[in-house]
Design a protein around this motif. Structure first.
Motif, PDB file in Angstrom:
ATOM      1  N   SER A   1      -2.044  11.655  -8.232  1.00 21.01           N
ATOM      2  CA  SER A   1      -3.425  10.750  -7.927  1.00 21.01           C
ATOM      3  C   SER A   1      -3.534  10.733  -6.314  1.00 21.01           C
ATOM      4  N   ARG A   2      -4.553   9.985  -6.096  1.00 19.30           N
ATOM      5  CA  ARG A   2      -4.564   9.905  -4.546  1.00 19.30           C
ATOM      6  C   ARG A   2      -4.982   8.494  -4.149  1.00 19.30           C
ATOM      7  N   SER A   3      -4.646   7.691  -2.905  1.00 14.96           N
ATOM      8  CA  SER A   3      -5.013   6.538  -2.638  1.00 14.96           C
ATOM      9  C   SER A   3      -5.667   6.558  -1.219  1.00 14.96           C
TER      10      SER A   3
ATOM     11  N   VAL B   1      -7.373  -1.048  -2.252  1.00 17.23           N
ATOM     12  CA  VAL B   1      -7.142   0.590  -2.043  1.00 17.23           C
ATOM     13  C   VAL B   1      -7.894   1.226  -3.125  1.00 17.23           C
ATOM     14  N   THR B   2      -8.486   2.302  -3.233  1.00 19.49           N
ATOM     15  CA  THR B   2      -9.076   3.155  -4.003  1.00 19.49           C
ATOM     16  C   THR B   2      -8.167   4.125  -4.701  1.00 19.49           C
ATOM     17  N   LEU B   3      -7.990   4.239  -5.856  1.00 17.03           N
ATOM     18  CA  LEU B   3      -6.967   4.910  -6.475  1.00 17.03           C
ATOM     19  C   LEU B   3      -8.345   6.232  -7.218  1.00 17.03           C
TER      20      LEU B   3
ATOM     21  N   VAL C   1       0.997  -1.270   0.088  1.00 22.35           N
ATOM     22  CA  VAL C   1       0.030  -0.121  -0.035  1.00 22.35           C
ATOM     23  C   VAL C   1       1.068   1.293  -0.081  1.00 22.35           C
ATOM     24  N   MET C   2       2.087   1.247   0.765  1.00 17.53           N
ATOM     25  CA  MET C   2       2.850   2.395   0.844  1.00 17.53           C
ATOM     26  C   MET C   2       3.719   2.522  -0.642  1.00 17.53           C
ATOM     27  N   LEU C   3       4.019   1.574  -1.368  1.00 16.38           N
ATOM     28  CA  LEU C   3       4.579   1.572  -2.642  1.00 16.38           C
ATOM     29  C   LEU C   3       3.520   2.252  -3.572  1.00 16.38           C
ATOM     30  N   LEU C   4       2.228   1.745  -3.518  1.00 16.66           N
ATOM     31  CA  LEU C   4       1.389   2.186  -4.443  1.00 16.66           C
ATOM     32  C   LEU C   4       1.020   3.559  -4.142  1.00 16.66           C
ATOM     33  N   GLY C   5       0.826   4.086  -2.985  1.00 16.55           N
ATOM     34  CA  GLY C   5       0.778   5.631  -2.809  1.00 16.55           C
ATOM     35  C   GLY C   5       1.720   6.501  -3.025  1.00 16.55           C
ATOM     36  N   ALA C   6       3.015   6.093  -2.908  1.00 14.61           N
ATOM     37  CA  ALA C   6       4.116   6.566  -3.288  1.00 14.61           C
ATOM     38  C   ALA C   6       4.108   6.980  -4.861  1.00 14.61           C
TER      39      ALA C   6
END
Length: 438
Positions: free
Chosen positions: A287-289, A298-300, A275-280
């Motif tokens: 964009s936001r996660s 996770v909703t992008l 999740v942290m990698l996706l957020g970065a």
């Protein structure tokens, strides 16, 4: 007609009576599952099979069960669910009712059939393309003769009415027990020509080049080379996003883009670190996660082209990070016990943190150069365009998640894992800006 013939015909229930009885028995079966009673479920299945054979109304029974599934599915569409959401979660939920693995597989298969049949009932122009794309990803399609129900086709494939009816009841139970989700896009039948079509685009060759770079990054055994390819891909996507933002901003009134959302289901292990990698990656692509921790997704949120970039790059980076992590092997503590899990958690957390820094640098460099070029050409200022889009995304986040909380996340406790993770993300002498994309 003789008296005997009239009497005989009156003893056989008509289709409506069979359908009503099948509906009652199906409701009993679903309630049995809700109450955790396997015996009551078995009774409902046996009664349904008996009803199908005793009345000669097997087709009516199976159509009734199929109709109940379609109604349950429609409820899920109206509460925010989409095909891939159900495909991911139904298998997990089916396990909670203690079904055998083979039954779980059949539940997922029947789900795909019901979804395919439901979407096929709408005009193509009234369903957003993403729904059809998700059906394809779930490997779901209308493969049976349309003169039969999908359940009838599956019963023929599985060779048993009892198996088919149990699977149908288990699927209905799962569908009816799912909570509401945020609505992303238009529901089936409600799409307009605008929402069902693809937004104004920039040269598709750009995205083809991005995919080529990421494929090279995933195939090379050299970390430095992989990072160089990844940085090049990000530079191209950053420029693609900027060009698209300017093009969209200059489009006629009524043709402007709007933020959208997608859900990504996170697989174990190391969900927090993923999740942290996706957020970065999301932050680097404007964009936001939002992480639904308890539900596992996770909703992008962002503009469609930016979300394309996030999904593509995140997948590539996850492959690279996983490969580098496993190349490190296992770890033992000073007592001889395993500390592999803590090492890998710290490795992935550090990898994501450093990748986030690098992607931000690439995006900032590309934005600065694009702004300079636009200013020199006497065109519209870039910063206000990007700021407007950022504000639109933030407003969309607040609209869908008015109670979202920002929380700090642990970066891991294993010092070696942290150092190795940053090294894996920091080895390359990366090229920044337009030179990378040349």
């Amino acid at each position: 007609m003789s008296r005997q013939q009239r009497a005989g015909s009156s003893t056989r229930p008509d289709k409506d009576e069979v359908a009503a009885r099948a509906d009652d028995l199906a409701l009993d079966g679903v309630r049995a599952l809700m109450g955790g009673s396997v015996w009551a479920l078995d009774d409902a299945v046996v009664d349904l099979v008996t009803l199908a054979h005793a009345t000669g109304g097997r087709a009516v029974v199976e159509q009734t069960l199929t109709t109940r599934l379609r109604l349950a599915l429609d409820e899920r569409w109206r509460t925010g669910w989409q095909p891939m959401d159900l495909h991911h979660l139904v298998g997990r939920s089916a396990r909670h009712v203690r079904a055998e693995p083979e039954t779980v597989t059949r539940v997922v298969e029947l789900l795909g059939d019901v979804m395919a049949a439901d979407l096929a009932a709408y005009p193509r122009a009234r369903v957003e393309q993403r729904w059809h794309d998700q059906l394809e990803l779930a490997e779901a399609s209308v493969w049976w003769s349309t003169t039969d129900s999908c359940l009838t086709a599956r019963v023929g494939q599985w060779g048993s009415e009892a198996i088919g009816y149990e699977v149908a009841l288990r699927l209905e139970h799962v569908l009816r027990s799912l909570p509401a989700m945020q609505q992303l896009g238009a529901r089936p039948g409600e799409a307009t020509s605008r929402s069902a079509s693809t937004p104004v685009d920039v040269d598709d060759k750009v995205l083809a080049r991005v995919r080529q770079l990421l494929a090279k990054a995933e195939s090379t055994p050299y970390e430095a080379e992989a990072e160089t390819f990844t940085a090049g891909a990000q530079a191209l996507m950053a420029r693609h996003s900027i060009d698209h933002a300017v093009l969209a901003a200059s489009a006629p009134v009524g043709g402007d883009e709007r933020p959208d959302g997608r859900r990504l289901w996170m697989e174990t292990p190391y969900v927090r670190e993923k999740v942290m990698l996706l957020g970065a990656v999301a932050d680097a692509n404007r964009s936001r996660s939002v992480w639904a921790k308890e539900d596992g997704y996770v909703t992008l949120l962002g503009f469609p082209h930016d979300l394309d970039a996030v999904e593509t790059l995140y997948t590539s980076l996850l492959v690279q990070a996983t490969r580098a992590m496993h190349a490190e092997g296992k770890r033992l503590d000073w007592r001889g016990g395993s500390r592999t899990r803590s090492f890998r958690q710290s490795f992935l957390a550090a990898f994501g943190a450093r990748i986030g820094e690098r992607l931000a640098e690439v995006t900032a460099a590309e934005t600065a150069q694009a702004a300079e070029e636009m200013s020199a050409a006497g065109g519209r200022e870039l910063v206000p365009v990007l700021q407007e889009r950022t504000e639109a995304v933030e407003s969309y986040v607040e609209e869908l998640f008015p109670r979202v909380r920002h929380v700090s996340m642990s970066l891991g406790r294993d010092r070696e894992g942290w150092d190795r993770g940053r090294r894996a993300a920091d080895q390359a002498s990366l090229q920044w800006g337009r030179a990378v994309g040349s």
